[in-house]
Design a protein around this motif. Structure first.
Motif, PDB file in Angstrom:
ATOM      1  N   PHE A   1       0.823  -1.207   0.000  1.00 56.31           N
ATOM      2  CA  PHE A   1       0.000   0.000   0.000  1.00 56.31           C
ATOM      3  C   PHE A   1       0.861   1.262   0.000  1.00 56.31           C
ATOM      4  O   PHE A   1       0.526   2.254  -0.660  1.00 56.31           O
ATOM      5  CB  PHE A   1      -0.972   0.003   1.181  1.00 56.31           C
ATOM      6  CG  PHE A   1      -2.294  -0.625   0.862  1.00 56.31           C
ATOM      7  CD1 PHE A   1      -3.306   0.124   0.271  1.00 56.31           C
ATOM      8  CD2 PHE A   1      -2.527  -1.967   1.117  1.00 56.31           C
ATOM      9  CE1 PHE A   1      -4.526  -0.462  -0.052  1.00 56.31           C
ATOM     10  CE2 PHE A   1      -3.739  -2.561   0.797  1.00 56.31           C
ATOM     11  CZ  PHE A   1      -4.752  -1.805   0.213  1.00 56.31           C
TER      12      PHE A   1
ATOM     13  N   TYR B   1      -0.174   2.663  -3.509  1.00 53.50           N
ATOM     14  CA  TYR B   1      -1.281   3.594  -3.261  1.00 53.50           C
ATOM     15  C   TYR B   1      -0.803   4.926  -2.672  1.00 53.50           C
ATOM     16  O   TYR B   1      -0.937   5.977  -3.296  1.00 53.50           O
ATOM     17  CB  TYR B   1      -2.337   2.957  -2.356  1.00 53.50           C
ATOM     18  CG  TYR B   1      -3.487   3.892  -2.091  1.00 53.50           C
ATOM     19  CD1 TYR B   1      -4.366   4.242  -3.114  1.00 53.50           C
ATOM     20  CD2 TYR B   1      -3.682   4.444  -0.826  1.00 53.50           C
ATOM     21  CE1 TYR B   1      -5.419   5.135  -2.885  1.00 53.50           C
ATOM     22  CE2 TYR B   1      -4.726   5.328  -0.593  1.00 53.50           C
ATOM     23  CZ  TYR B   1      -5.593   5.672  -1.617  1.00 53.50           C
ATOM     24  OH  TYR B   1      -6.621   6.560  -1.396  1.00 53.50           O
TER      25      TYR B   1
ATOM     26  N   THR C   1      -4.814  -2.401  -3.890  1.00 54.40           N
ATOM     27  CA  THR C   1      -4.079  -1.137  -4.050  1.00 54.40           C
ATOM     28  C   THR C   1      -4.460  -0.438  -5.348  1.00 54.40           C
ATOM     29  O   THR C   1      -4.642   0.782  -5.378  1.00 54.40           O
ATOM     30  CB  THR C   1      -2.556  -1.361  -4.026  1.00 54.40           C
ATOM     31  OG1 THR C   1      -2.158  -2.243  -5.108  1.00 54.40           O
ATOM     32  CG2 THR C   1      -2.097  -1.961  -2.715  1.00 54.40           C
TER      33      THR C   1
END
Length: 267
Positions: free
Chosen positions: A98, A102, A145
């Motif tokens: 992540f 992200y 993600t």
């Protein structure tokens, strides 16, 4: 005057292909890598940048702004893969994927936005994945993600509309890159209840990448999108089967689509 493009994760795969293609089409291309091997390769001028580190992102963007005075296009491409049973992937690896896939793009976007706003225009393209449109077995965290980035882009677009800053997603299917060698693989454990089925799925995933399309297709597609004055929110690039799967996901009952995925992955 050349348009200035910043591409994260430009040292290999899709990012490299996009960067080299744009450099040949009269763009001033800056690519990033955590450890650049050279200052310039095939028209891509490299900056050291780690998307998981806020100071690293700020430093790279500051250097670019000092050199060029603006950033016309940002292509968020840096990312890593991850495979394994949801139950068995260590929490540290869950957070790492992540941070990279992200929060990494968000760090770069938020650092670049003030410069685009002062320039009264800009275009941000987030490279997501067709896997971000559906939860795939043994790729659940990767799907999560990329799916999160797809939705976040929708929110950003509306917030940025007043500033003449455009944003869209480009979701590739399987492309012949080195992502399989660089991703985190949860080890196949002999005493795991997922042992046999995970091993089979892993081989199938690797085959899909090995037989994937040439990354130059992504480069050409991204270039076409960059020239659009009113881009769509979501684009998909890949073979017909992969692109149609997203359409089917939206029109078929959930369990019917799930059965299709189970059959595809031989589960």
């Amino acid at each position: 005057m050349q348009n200035v493009v910043l591409i994260t994760g430009a040292s290999s795969g899709i990012g490299k292909s996009i960067g080299e293609y744009l450099a040949k089409h009269n763009y001033k291309v800056y690519g990033t890598s955590r450890q650049p091997k050279q200052d310039e390769i095939n028209g891509i001028h490299f900056l050291k940048l780690d998307v998981t580190n806020t100071e690293s992102v700020k430093s790279a963007v500051d250097i670019l702004i000092k050199k060029e005075g603006r950033i016309d296009f940002l292509i968020n491409n840096a990312g890593v893969g991850i495979t394994g049973p949801m139950e068995e992937i260590p929490e540290e690896e869950q957070k790492n994927i992540f941070e990279t896939n992200y929060f990494g793009p968000l760090r770069v976007i938020n650092t670049v936005l003030p410069h685009m706003r002062s320039n009264k225009e800009g275009f941000i393209i987030n490279i997501t994945s067709i896997a971000g449109h559906m939860g795939l077995p043994f790729r659940g965290f990767y799907s999560a993600t990329k799916g999160a980035l797809e939705l976040t882009t929708e929110a950003y677009r509306m917030e940025l509309k007043a500033f003449n800053i455009k944003m869209c997603n480009v979701a590739p299917g399987d492309f012949a890159t080195n992502i399989a060698t660089g991703r985190y693989h949860a080890p196949i454990q002999k005493n795991s209840p997922y042992n046999e089925v995970y091993e089979k799925s892993l081989k199938l995933m690797d085959e899909h990448v090995d037989h994937g399309k040439d990354p130059s297709l992504m480069a050409k597609s991204v270039h076409v999108i960059m020239q659009k004055s009113n881009p769509k929110i979501h684009y998909k690039v890949g073979d017909f089967t992969q692109k149609i799967s997203v359409f089917l996901k939206h029109i078929l009952p959930d369990k019917v689509f799930e059965k299709m995925l189970l059959k595809h992955y031989k589960l």
